[in-house]
Design a protein around this motif. Structure first.
Motif, PDB file in Angstrom:
ATOM      1  N   ASN A 269      -6.692   3.096  -3.075  1.00 18.88           N
ATOM      2  CA  ASN A 269      -5.507   2.129  -2.997  1.00 18.88           C
ATOM      3  C   ASN A 269      -6.283   0.559  -2.655  1.00 18.88           C
ATOM      4  OD1 ASN A 269      -3.385   0.624  -2.482  1.00 18.88           O
ATOM      5  ND2 ASN A 269      -2.466   2.525  -1.373  1.00 18.88           N
TER       6      ASN A 269
ATOM      7  N   THR B 203      -5.631  -1.321   0.882  1.00 20.93           N
ATOM      8  CA  THR B 203      -5.720  -0.613   1.923  1.00 20.93           C
ATOM      9  C   THR B 203      -6.796  -1.714   3.230  1.00 20.93           C
ATOM     10  OG1 THR B 203      -7.794   0.278   0.864  1.00 20.93           O
ATOM     11  CG2 THR B 203      -6.036   1.670   1.362  1.00 20.93           C
TER      12      THR B 203
ATOM     13  N   ALA C 196       0.903  -1.249  -0.025  1.00 19.34           N
ATOM     14  CA  ALA C 196      -0.094  -0.004   0.013  1.00 19.34           C
ATOM     15  C   ALA C 196       0.753   1.326  -0.241  1.00 19.34           C
ATOM     16  CB  ALA C 196      -1.180   0.078   1.383  1.00 19.34           C
TER      17      ALA C 196
ATOM     18  N   GLY D 217       1.013   3.250  -3.458  1.00 19.96           N
ATOM     19  CA  GLY D 217      -0.077   4.311  -2.986  1.00 19.96           C
ATOM     20  C   GLY D 217       0.434   5.737  -2.696  1.00 19.96           C
TER      21      GLY D 217
END
Length: 725
Positions: free
Chosen positions: A224, A227, A207, A211
């Motif tokens: 994302n 998540t 992530a 991200g």
């Protein structure tokens, strides 16, 4: 004397009852908006799916080990011996139950913490919900641990008459039962910590790397795909894993003290010293009584913070919970020591190692309590962004990721010295006042109020999850500010909890080491591990390298799982039109599956090594090589665990220091923040996978070696070929 077990079961039932009360209290709270409920449900389903599948794997492993124990002890005692295997399974059940309940409450509490912050905009009220959720895990750790020990004493000690003095002098089955109970707890802790740690860090790194650093979207942004998996990981690794880990440490410390008491008594008998059967009985009950007092003290410390008027200083409130539990434990422990040992014959006390009278074991246990608090304070200094070490990492981030990592390594390495000095002083003084039993009691003291420390520790991942839910539900920024403040404090409390775990592990491992030597050496012989013996020195060298091999395998496991997560997140950003614009919904399920499969696949070898390595070494080279192996592994694991835990915590809070706006001109999305994210990502597998797993490694190795010590002595390759023992 048997009446003392009433205190143990009362403390266990009080803790479990209060845990149930808080569980129900949290579930009664409102979950918030429909979007919040949807996200919380997805996290809950993912966590349940992972831990259910993991427990199925554990069940298979447990059956295999239980059968192996039955075979080993049948050969050793010359008759069918099922008792240690059953105790092993009791330990598995207690540890698995604590992990399961803790994980369940975390998945209920996270969204309710978010909603409390949304409705009240008050950090004190939000803290209480997070701590109430965390207290369920903490109280279950102490409650299930003592419940299991109570069952072992009642069923095997009294029901099967294993506590009879002649039985203790004979086959030593009761001490083997305790060892196997502790090992059962350790097996679950290893799976939960290693499997959960790989899961959570694979998702977290995936992530963050894609991200935050590539797509430049906020942490826990609903766009994302990783998540949900990241938030699931907080529950399976930082809650279920944490709870099983500290329960195993708690049980290991208590068991090591009881086993050592028996070993010392038998050695004194063999040396024709003046001993007392009643004194042995008191020494076998004292660790249980002290732990029960600590559990009651933890209940009072937790209740005080939950019942008092909330404040805007979460750090102070959490410290009040821990310190008050520690203080009550010391006071109650003195009363128990006075009632048990005051009036004993001075010569009997001296033979038992109580060098300054009846208060000797209380002094040792109190030293453990105090040293635990000091080690926690040192961890706080090196990991909290209120202090210079973490602030220097944040400042270094302005110069790029390389200096961020370099500065973090420096902080982590320097942080090892002071905790080791504290442990060294505690070890020496405990031994000086109360012999080897004193060292074991220092470990018990350090973890006696474990329910308070786990409650404070578990509140962290619950708050982290709450922040994720707030972000994904697109709640107002003020809500995220509250949860971020709680999460930052939680990073520090997590480092403190890891300090307690590794500190107590070192003391308990030393106690188990002495019991290991007693187990195979002729009764009455002097105990030593002479490092001029090349077999022992070779064992120590190999043992010193083992934690590095173990840690390297864990980091590689996280990297392998994270790599797959990164590829999947990049694929979704590339192949799903409109995902970054918020027009298309990410595929969260695939990311959860990748973390689950990666964790369960990659955890196998590290877990197997911790169990198999001392067994193979013992059957090849004998018990003295294993003794050196344990010493070397313990020494290197202690320092490696402190280094990885504190460096990782400092990197994480250095990032949060920048995010708080403390460095002028730098904030989220700045080059300094990008560098800090890289540092945090490097630290993730260190602080949440490697560090917490090392204390389990040395205790599993010590316990397995103790269980099989006699077999190593009688059946090893060196002896069979060269006649060397």
């Amino acid at each position: 004397m048997e009446a003392l077990l009433i205190l143990v079961i009362v403390a266990a039932l009080l803790a479990l009852g209060y845990a149930a009360f808080n569980f129900i209290g949290v579930k009664k709270l409102d979950e918030g908006t429909d979007r919040m409920k949807e996200i919380a449900a997805a996290i809950r389903v993912g966590a349940n799916a992972f831990i259910t599948y993991e427990y199925k794997i554990i069940a298979v492993v447990v059956v295999i080990i239980a059968i192996a124990f039955a075979a080993i002890f049948t050969v050793q005692y010359g008759e069918f011996s099922w008792e240690p295997s059953v105790c092993f399974m009791i330990g598995v059940i207690m540890s698995a139950s604590a992990g399961w309940v803790g994980m369940k409450i975390a998945t209920y509490a996270n969204v309710r913490v978010s909603n409390t912050a949304r409705n009240t905009k008050n950090i004190g009220s939000t803290l209480k919900v997070a701590l109430k959720g965390g207290s369920v895990m903490g109280l279950c750790v102490g409650g299930f641990a003592l419940l299991g020990l109570f069952l072992v004493y009642i069923i095997f000690g009294f029901g099967l008459n294993m506590l009879d003095i002649e039985a203790l002098r004979g086959a030593h089955v009761f001490t083997q039962c305790l060892s196997c109970y502790a090992l059962g707890c350790s097996i679950v802790a290893m799976f939960n910590r290693v499997g959960g740690g790989i899961y959570t860090k694979a998702a977290d790194m995936g992530a963050d790397l894609v991200g935050k650093t590539e797509a430049h979207i906020p942490e826990d942004d609903p766009r994302n795909p990783a998540t949900i998996a990241d938030n699931v990981g907080d529950n399976v690794g930082d809650v279920a894993g944490l709870g099983s880990d500290l329960l195993e440490s708690f049980v290991g410390a208590i068991s090591s003290a009881i086993i050592l008491a028996v070993s010392l008594y038998l050695s004194n008998v063999a040396n024709n010293l003046e001993v007392s059967d009643e004194m042995l009985s008191k020494m076998m009950y004292f660790p249980l009584v002290f732990a029960a007092i600590g559990l009651i003290a933890s209940i009072l410390g937790i209740a005080y913070v939950l019942l008092k008027k909330g404040s805007d200083n979460p750090h102070r409130d959490l410290n009040i919970s821990t310190w008050s539990a520690a203080g009550i434990t010391i006071i109650g422990g003195f009363v128990a020591t006075y009632l048990l040992f005051n009036g004993e014959n001075a010569d009997i006390l001296k033979v038992a190692g109580f060098n300054i009278g009846f208060i000797s074991p209380w002094i040792a246990a109190s030293l453990g309590v105090v040293s635990g608090v000091i080690i926690g304070g040192i961890a706080e200094y090196y990991t909290s962004y209120d202090y210079k070490p973490t602030q220097t990492i944040a400042q270094a981030s302005k110069e790029g990721a390389a200096l961020t990592i370099t500065q973090g390594l420096s902080v982590g390495m320097k942080s090892c010295m002071y905790p080791l000095i504290v442990l060294g002083i505690t070890t020496y003084v405990s031994y000086a006042v109360s012999g080897m039993f004193g060292i074991a009691m220092a470990a018990v003291g350090m973890l006696s109020f474990v329910s308070a420390t786990v409650s404070v520790d578990t509140y962290g991942p619950i708050s982290d999850n709450a922040g994720g839910i707030a972000e994904m539900s697109e709640l107002e920024p003020e809500v995220r500010e509250i949860t971020d403040k709680l999460d930052s404090v939680g990073n520090t409390t997590a480092a403190i909890g890891k300090g307690f775990a590794i500190g107590s592990a070192s003391l308990a491992a030393l106690s188990l080491m002495v019991s290991f030597l007693y187990a195979f050496q002729p009764e009455g012989s002097s105990l030593d591990l002479n490092f001029t013996n090349p077999l022992i020195l070779a064992g120590a060298l190999v043992g010193g390298a083992l934690p590095y091999l173990f840690s390297g395998m864990l980091i590689e496991a996280v990297a392998n799982a994270a790599r797959k997560m990164v590829e999947e997140v990049r694929r979704q950003f590339r192949d799903i039109p409109g995902i970054l614009e918020g027009k298309a919904k990410p595929d969260y399920k695939t990311c959860i599956e990748i973390s689950s499969q990666g964790a369960l696949k990659e955890m196998r070898m590290p877990a197997i090594i911790s169990i198999i390595f001392p067994v193979i070494a013992g059957f090849l080279f004998g018990p003295y090589f294993v003794g050196g192996l344990l010493i070397g592994a313990t020494l290197s694991a202690i320092m490696l665990a402190i280094f990885t835990g504190n460096a990782g915590g400092a990197w994480d809070n250095g990032k949060k220091y920048i995010e708080s706006g403390a460095i002028e001109g730098q904030g989220k999305g700045s080059p300094a923040h990008d560098a800090a994210v890289v540092g945090d990502t490097v630290g993730d597998p260190l602080k949440d996978t490697v560090g917490p797993s090392l204390d389990i490694l040395i205790k599993i190795m010590s316990t397995v070696s103790l269980v099989a010590a006699v077999m190593f002595y009688n059946y090893n390759l060196l002896y069979l070929i060269f006649g060397i023992k």
